[in-house]
Write an enzyme that holds these catalytic residues in place. Structure first.
Site, mmCIF file in Angstrom:
data_model
loop_
_atom_site.group_PDB
_atom_site.id
_atom_site.type_symbol
_atom_site.label_atom_id
_atom_site.label_comp_id
_atom_site.label_asym_id
_atom_site.label_seq_id
_atom_site.Cartn_x
_atom_site.Cartn_y
_atom_site.Cartn_z
ATOM 1 N N ASP A 47 -5.810 -75.097 1.978
ATOM 2 C CA ASP A 47 -5.582 -76.083 0.921
ATOM 3 C C ASP A 47 -4.313 -75.684 0.189
ATOM 4 O O ASP A 47 -4.127 -74.506 -0.125
ATOM 5 C CB ASP A 47 -6.735 -76.095 -0.084
ATOM 6 C CG ASP A 47 -7.940 -76.884 0.389
ATOM 7 O OD1 ASP A 47 -7.870 -77.496 1.465
ATOM 8 O OD2 ASP A 47 -8.949 -76.888 -0.317
ATOM 9 N N HIS A 62 8.960 -83.006 5.085
ATOM 10 C CA HIS A 62 8.617 -81.761 5.768
ATOM 11 C C HIS A 62 7.643 -81.994 6.917
ATOM 12 O O HIS A 62 6.897 -82.965 6.932
ATOM 13 C CB HIS A 62 7.972 -80.780 4.787
ATOM 14 C CG HIS A 62 8.838 -80.458 3.610
ATOM 15 N ND1 HIS A 62 8.317 -80.181 2.369
ATOM 16 C CD2 HIS A 62 10.185 -80.352 3.478
ATOM 17 C CE1 HIS A 62 9.302 -79.918 1.523
ATOM 18 N NE2 HIS A 62 10.440 -80.022 2.166
ATOM 19 N N LYS A 72 -2.356 -83.573 7.738
ATOM 20 C CA LYS A 72 -2.598 -83.355 6.309
ATOM 21 C C LYS A 72 -3.453 -84.473 5.729
ATOM 22 O O LYS A 72 -3.319 -85.629 6.132
ATOM 23 C CB LYS A 72 -1.278 -83.357 5.529
ATOM 24 C CG LYS A 72 -0.282 -82.327 5.944
ATOM 25 C CD LYS A 72 1.030 -82.509 5.179
ATOM 26 C CE LYS A 72 2.057 -81.502 5.638
ATOM 27 N NZ LYS A 72 3.349 -81.696 4.963
ATOM 28 N N HIS A 119 6.581 -85.636 6.215
ATOM 29 C CA HIS A 119 5.894 -86.066 4.997
ATOM 30 C C HIS A 119 6.695 -85.627 3.780
ATOM 31 O O HIS A 119 7.232 -84.521 3.745
ATOM 32 C CB HIS A 119 4.496 -85.430 4.947
ATOM 33 C CG HIS A 119 3.811 -85.605 3.635
ATOM 34 N ND1 HIS A 119 3.706 -84.574 2.706
ATOM 35 C CD2 HIS A 119 3.226 -86.681 3.073
ATOM 36 C CE1 HIS A 119 3.057 -85.024 1.649
ATOM 37 N NE2 HIS A 119 2.760 -86.289 1.836
ATOM 38 N N TYR A 132 -3.320 -80.975 -0.998
ATOM 39 C CA TYR A 132 -3.523 -81.430 0.372
ATOM 40 C C TYR A 132 -4.136 -80.340 1.232
ATOM 41 O O TYR A 132 -3.917 -79.160 1.034
ATOM 42 C CB TYR A 132 -2.237 -81.968 0.987
ATOM 43 C CG TYR A 132 -1.065 -81.014 1.031
ATOM 44 C CD1 TYR A 132 -0.728 -80.347 2.197
ATOM 45 C CD2 TYR A 132 -0.277 -80.805 -0.093
ATOM 46 C CE1 TYR A 132 0.353 -79.483 2.244
ATOM 47 C CE2 TYR A 132 0.810 -79.953 -0.053
ATOM 48 C CZ TYR A 132 1.113 -79.286 1.124
ATOM 49 O OH TYR A 132 2.186 -78.430 1.153
ATOM 50 N N ASP A 143 8.470 -74.185 10.297
ATOM 51 C CA ASP A 143 8.738 -75.063 9.160
ATOM 52 C C ASP A 143 9.988 -75.891 9.438
ATOM 53 O O ASP A 143 11.011 -75.353 9.865
ATOM 54 C CB ASP A 143 8.937 -74.193 7.916
ATOM 55 C CG ASP A 143 9.032 -74.993 6.641
ATOM 56 O OD1 ASP A 143 8.421 -76.073 6.572
ATOM 57 O OD2 ASP A 143 9.707 -74.525 5.710
ATOM 58 N N ASP A 170 15.926 -79.128 0.838
ATOM 59 C CA ASP A 170 15.729 -80.549 1.126
ATOM 60 C C ASP A 170 17.044 -81.324 1.122
ATOM 61 O O ASP A 170 17.212 -82.261 1.902
ATOM 62 C CB ASP A 170 14.737 -81.163 0.135
ATOM 63 C CG ASP A 170 13.318 -80.642 0.341
ATOM 64 O OD1 ASP A 170 13.040 -80.025 1.394
ATOM 65 O OD2 ASP A 170 12.480 -80.854 -0.552
#
Length: 187
Positions: A47, A62, A72, A119, A132, A143, A170
């Site tokens: 979580d 991501h 997710k 996402h 999530y 990643d 990002d």
């Protein structure tokens, strides 16, 4: 529950709330109910939660690449977010398409994000939180991300994108066209 955007395997879920003068109660996860609605029964292993101070904060887009890809189940227990997914499965009829929905503490909506989707979200209120569940643990080696405002994708964010608060990671993520083929759509 409804299919999300043009995608056959992404879902927007609105759990039932039961309220009275004290407030409300909601069941946020029930494996058998999820299985009957979505047709899968994920085994969640982690979580995650984040909180963003300012409205207009963007996190994403991501994903984790195979073999550590993640599905997710996303919700917003505090504040409001505009939640977005992008299909990054090569060979998919919806490759490069996106869909977005507003998740708030008031509406209780949840978004099921299958593997093979990038996402991200933007906060629409200060001090917004996202929570999530994922079906694979975090792996720094796997990643990945794509640029949150890639013009080729054309996400219509509900705020002034020139004022977005983002991380360097990002801001410098590759565009969709630069992304190697990491996911293949199962035809």
């Amino acid at each position: 529950m409804e299919r999300f955007g043009p995608f056959d395997d992404a879902f927007l879920i609105e759990p039932k709330r039961f309220g009275d003068e004290r407030g409300w109660f909601e069941e946020v996860w029930n494996e058998s109910r999820f299985q009957s609605l979505v047709g899968v029964s994920p085994r969640f292993v982690q979580d995650n939660a984040s909180r963003s101070k300012a409205a207009g904060t963007v996190r994403g887009l991501h994903f984790q690449s195979p073999p550590m890809a993640q599905a997710k189940l996303v919700r917003c227990p505090r504040g409001a977010i505009y939640d977005v997914i992008v299909d990054i499965r090569h060979g998919s009829p919806t490759f490069g398409q996106w869909a977005g929905a507003t998740l708030t503490e008031e509406n209780g909506r949840q978004l099921w994000v299958p593997r093979g989707f990038a996402h991200g979200f933007a906060t629409m209120a200060p001090d917004s939180e996202i929570a999530y569940k994922v079906d694979n643990p975090y792996s720094a080696e796997h990643d990945g991300g794509i640029f949150w405002n890639d013009p080729a994708i054309g996400i219509r964010w509900p705020f002034d994108t020139d004022a977005a608060v983002t991380s360097a990671k990002d801001r410098n993520a590759p565009r969709l066209a630069e992304l190697p083929e990491l996911f293949r759509h199962a035809s």
